[in-house]
Design an enzyme around this catalytic site. Structure first.
Site, PDB file in Angstrom:
ATOM      1  CG  HIS A   1      -2.848   2.989   3.378  1.00 24.83           C
ATOM      2  ND1 HIS A   1      -3.447   2.823   2.152  1.00 24.83           N
ATOM      3  CD2 HIS A   1      -2.824   1.759   3.962  1.00 24.83           C
ATOM      4  CE1 HIS A   1      -3.746   1.544   2.005  1.00 24.83           C
ATOM      5  NE2 HIS A   1      -3.391   0.887   3.084  1.00 24.83           N
TER       6      HIS A   1
ATOM      7  CG  ASN B   1      -6.507  -1.113   2.219  1.00 24.49           C
ATOM      8  OD1 ASN B   1      -5.951  -0.539   1.279  1.00 24.49           O
ATOM      9  ND2 ASN B   1      -5.844  -1.753   3.161  1.00 24.49           N
TER      10      ASN B   1
ATOM     11  CB  CYS C   1      -0.924   0.002   1.206  1.00 29.08           C
ATOM     12  SG  CYS C   1      -1.888  -1.509   1.342  1.00 29.08           S
TER      13      CYS C   1
HETATM   14  O1  UT7 Z   1      -3.118  -1.802   3.933  1.00 23.74           O
HETATM   15  C1  UT7 Z   1      -2.646  -2.656   4.931  1.00 23.74           C
HETATM   16  C2  UT7 Z   1      -3.617  -3.771   5.041  1.00 23.74           C
HETATM   17  N1  UT7 Z   1      -4.147  -4.131   6.274  1.00 23.74           N
HETATM   18  C3  UT7 Z   1      -4.412  -3.427   7.387  1.00 23.74           C
HETATM   19  O2  UT7 Z   1      -4.087  -2.317   7.540  1.00 23.74           O
HETATM   20  C4  UT7 Z   1      -5.125  -4.134   8.461  1.00 23.74           C
HETATM   21  C5  UT7 Z   1      -4.766  -3.702   9.843  1.00 23.74           C
HETATM   22  N2  UT7 Z   1      -5.591  -4.387  10.801  1.00 23.74           N
HETATM   23  C6  UT7 Z   1      -6.898  -4.094  10.996  1.00 23.74           C
HETATM   24  O3  UT7 Z   1      -7.418  -3.194  10.393  1.00 23.74           O
HETATM   25  C7  UT7 Z   1      -7.655  -4.870  12.033  1.00 23.74           C
HETATM   26  O4  UT7 Z   1      -6.765  -5.696  12.747  1.00 23.74           O
HETATM   27  C8  UT7 Z   1      -8.793  -5.751  11.418  1.00 23.74           C
HETATM   28  C9  UT7 Z   1      -9.907  -4.862  10.899  1.00 23.74           C
HETATM   29  C10 UT7 Z   1      -8.252  -6.616  10.320  1.00 23.74           C
HETATM   30  C11 UT7 Z   1      -9.383  -6.653  12.508  1.00 23.74           C
HETATM   31  O5  UT7 Z   1      -9.868  -5.868  13.582  1.00 23.74           O
HETATM   32  P1  UT7 Z   1      -9.515  -6.278  15.073  1.00 23.74           P
HETATM   33  O6  UT7 Z   1     -10.186  -5.307  15.927  1.00 23.74           O
HETATM   34  O7  UT7 Z   1      -8.017  -6.383  15.164  1.00 23.74           O
HETATM   35  O8  UT7 Z   1     -10.219  -7.658  15.188  1.00 23.74           O
HETATM   36  P2  UT7 Z   1      -9.587  -9.069  15.592  1.00 23.74           P
HETATM   37  O9  UT7 Z   1      -8.732  -9.575  14.492  1.00 23.74           O
HETATM   38  O10 UT7 Z   1      -8.966  -8.944  16.959  1.00 23.74           O
HETATM   39  O11 UT7 Z   1     -10.860  -9.952  15.712  1.00 23.74           O
HETATM   40  C12 UT7 Z   1     -11.831  -9.726  16.737  1.00 23.74           C
HETATM   41  C13 UT7 Z   1     -12.993 -10.672  16.502  1.00 23.74           C
HETATM   42  C14 UT7 Z   1     -12.566 -12.109  16.223  1.00 23.74           C
HETATM   43  O12 UT7 Z   1     -13.507 -12.972  16.811  1.00 23.74           O
HETATM   44  P3  UT7 Z   1     -13.207 -13.709  18.192  1.00 23.74           P
HETATM   45  O13 UT7 Z   1     -11.971 -14.533  17.934  1.00 23.74           O
HETATM   46  O14 UT7 Z   1     -12.971 -12.609  19.181  1.00 23.74           O
HETATM   47  O15 UT7 Z   1     -14.443 -14.493  18.422  1.00 23.74           O
HETATM   48  C15 UT7 Z   1     -12.674 -12.206  14.725  1.00 23.74           C
HETATM   49  O16 UT7 Z   1     -12.912 -13.527  14.298  1.00 23.74           O
HETATM   50  O17 UT7 Z   1     -13.729 -10.244  15.344  1.00 23.74           O
HETATM   51  C16 UT7 Z   1     -13.873 -11.343  14.463  1.00 23.74           C
HETATM   52  N3  UT7 Z   1     -13.959 -10.862  13.099  1.00 23.74           N
HETATM   53  C17 UT7 Z   1     -15.120 -10.518  12.510  1.00 23.74           C
HETATM   54  N4  UT7 Z   1     -16.387 -10.519  12.957  1.00 23.74           N
HETATM   55  C18 UT7 Z   1     -17.342 -10.111  12.106  1.00 23.74           C
HETATM   56  C19 UT7 Z   1     -12.943 -10.656  12.214  1.00 23.74           C
HETATM   57  N5  UT7 Z   1     -13.437 -10.203  11.047  1.00 23.74           N
HETATM   58  C20 UT7 Z   1     -14.786 -10.115  11.202  1.00 23.74           C
HETATM   59  C21 UT7 Z   1     -15.834  -9.712  10.370  1.00 23.74           C
HETATM   60  N6  UT7 Z   1     -17.091  -9.711  10.852  1.00 23.74           N
HETATM   61  N7  UT7 Z   1     -15.619  -9.296   9.101  1.00 23.74           N
END
Ligand code: UT7
Length: 337
Positions: free
Chosen positions: A254, A284, A114
């Site tokens: 970004h 994104n 990115c």
């Molecule tokens: O350009 C660079 C590319 N990437 C990025 O910049 C990504 C950077 N990271 C992020 O933006 C965040 O880490 C995410 C948006 C990817 C994830 O958010 P988070 O607050 O870090 O969530 P998490 O990974 O800690 O997941 C929390 C919960 C999990 O469930 P459990 O294990 O607590 O039951 C996930 O399975 O949220 C769940 N989860 C979802 N639930 C509903 C993950 N994705 C989803 C979803 N819908 N789409």
């Protein structure tokens, strides 16, 4: 010999089809509420089946060239920043050259995730500053929808397709790109990766069955990296240019996650009104985010000649990139005023 180099034209293109959070609710176990609260995204654009990255790049490039009043054959170089090229080779930049008829341009693709567009700006601007070239087209273009695992809710809700482009040329002394901070921490490479299809894991039936050709991400690690590196890169370019955050008219970050952007704003102590955010509409779009934002801000009359603007990104690699520009282009509003 060194010249001041800046942006003389910008353009963007978003494919017509819009995929909403409600559409995604029908595809994976997710909800509009989760996506909005955790990322700030409501919709994203998706390329039509017949559109590849070079097609999106072409639309954005034509607009940027028209905005700069430049002809394709005047281009000395085309750099396309992308992680979703049409093919492994030839480069998407070469395909774009053929579509534009930019027969005098040297062409290559740039892979910096990115951060790619800001990297392209760094490399392109130096080729003009040195006196080697006069006009360079830099493009960020992605069809991420083609490499998403549409059964993985952790990644498929985050990304969208789109393209943005800019023309770089010599500008009035003291204007244009004032400072750059390009960097990488390759030890974090595994946190954001398309594991199959390269020389490590060539395509096989097994790699396809294992979803190896799609985006794999350790979201929390990337989040942590971004939270540290975005403000650090901003501070670095400010320091190099001898400015403070109060000198900045517009920050273009970004667009990966609304929470990452908000975190950076708090750390930098910048008024949110001076920050361009469109993640709600496009998600994104990786290397395309920054030029799409720039193009939108320009169209909205938010960029005036003399404005100090910071572009800052992070992405696969892991990479980061910051640039501080003194906007060199007279807007129609400036001219009339
Ligand atoms: O350009 C660079 C590319 N990437 C990025 O910049 C990504 C950077 N990271 C992020 O933006 C965040 O880490 C995410 C948006 C990817 C994830 O958010 P988070 O607050 O870090 O969530 P998490 O990974 O800690 O997941 C929390 C919960 C999990 O469930 P459990 O294990 O607590 O039951 C996930 O399975 O949220 C769940 N989860 C979802 N639930 C509903 C993950 N994705 C989803 C979803 N819908 N789409």
């Amino acid at each position: 010999m060194t010249y001041s180099v800046g942006i003389t034209g910008v353009g963007k293109y978003l494919p017509e089809k819009i995929l909403t959070n409600q559409d995604l609710e029908k595809m994976v176990d997710t909800s509009d509420a989760w996506i909005v609260e955790r990322t700030g995204i409501r919709t994203r654009h998706i390329a039509a089946p017949e559109q590849a990255t070079s097609d999106l790049a072409l639309e954005a490039s034509l607009k940027a060239l028209a905005d700069a009043g430049a002809k394709p054959e005047e281009l000395d170089m085309i750099i396309v920043a992308t992680e979703t090229p049409d093919y492994k080779y030839p480069s998407t930049a070469c395909l774009l050259q053929a579509k534009l008829g930019a027969r005098n341009a040297a062409c290559f693709d740039l892979s910096a995730g990115c951060s790619g567009f800001v990297y392209a700006m760094g490399i392109g601007s130096q080729s003009i500053a040195s006196g080697l070239y006069r006009k360079i087209l830099i493009v960020g273009a992605e069809t991420l929808s083609r490499i998403l695992d549409w059964t993985d809710r952790n990644t498929c809700v985050l990304f969208g397709d789109g393209a943005g482009a800019a023309v770089l040329e010599r500008v009035e002394e003291g204007y244009g790109i004032l400072s750059l901070d390009l960097g990488a921490d390759g030890t974090g490479g595994g946190h954001l990766i398309q594991p199959a299809g390269g020389s490590r894991n060539p395509a096989t039936h097994e790699t396809v069955d294992a979803h190896g050709h799609t985006v794999h991400m350790n979201g929390q690690e990337v989040f942590r990296f971004a939270a540290r590196k975005m403000p650090a890169a901003c501070k670095k370019v400010l320091q190099k240019a001898g400015m403070t955050i109060d000198d900045i008219s517009l920050l273009v970050p970004h667009q990966a996650n609304r929470r990452i952007i908000d975190n950076a704003l708090t750390r930098l102590k910048i008024d949110p009104k001076r920050v361009w955010v469109n993640i709600e509409k496009y998600g994104n779009t990786s290397a395309a985010c920054i030029p799409i934002c720039l193009s939108e801000a320009w169209e909205a009359g938010r960029l005036k000649k003399g404005d100090n603007v910071i572009l800052v990104a992070f992405g696969a690699g892991l990479t980061w990139a910051g640039a501080l520009l003194k906007w060199a282009k007279e807007s129609e509003v400036d001219t009339i005023g």
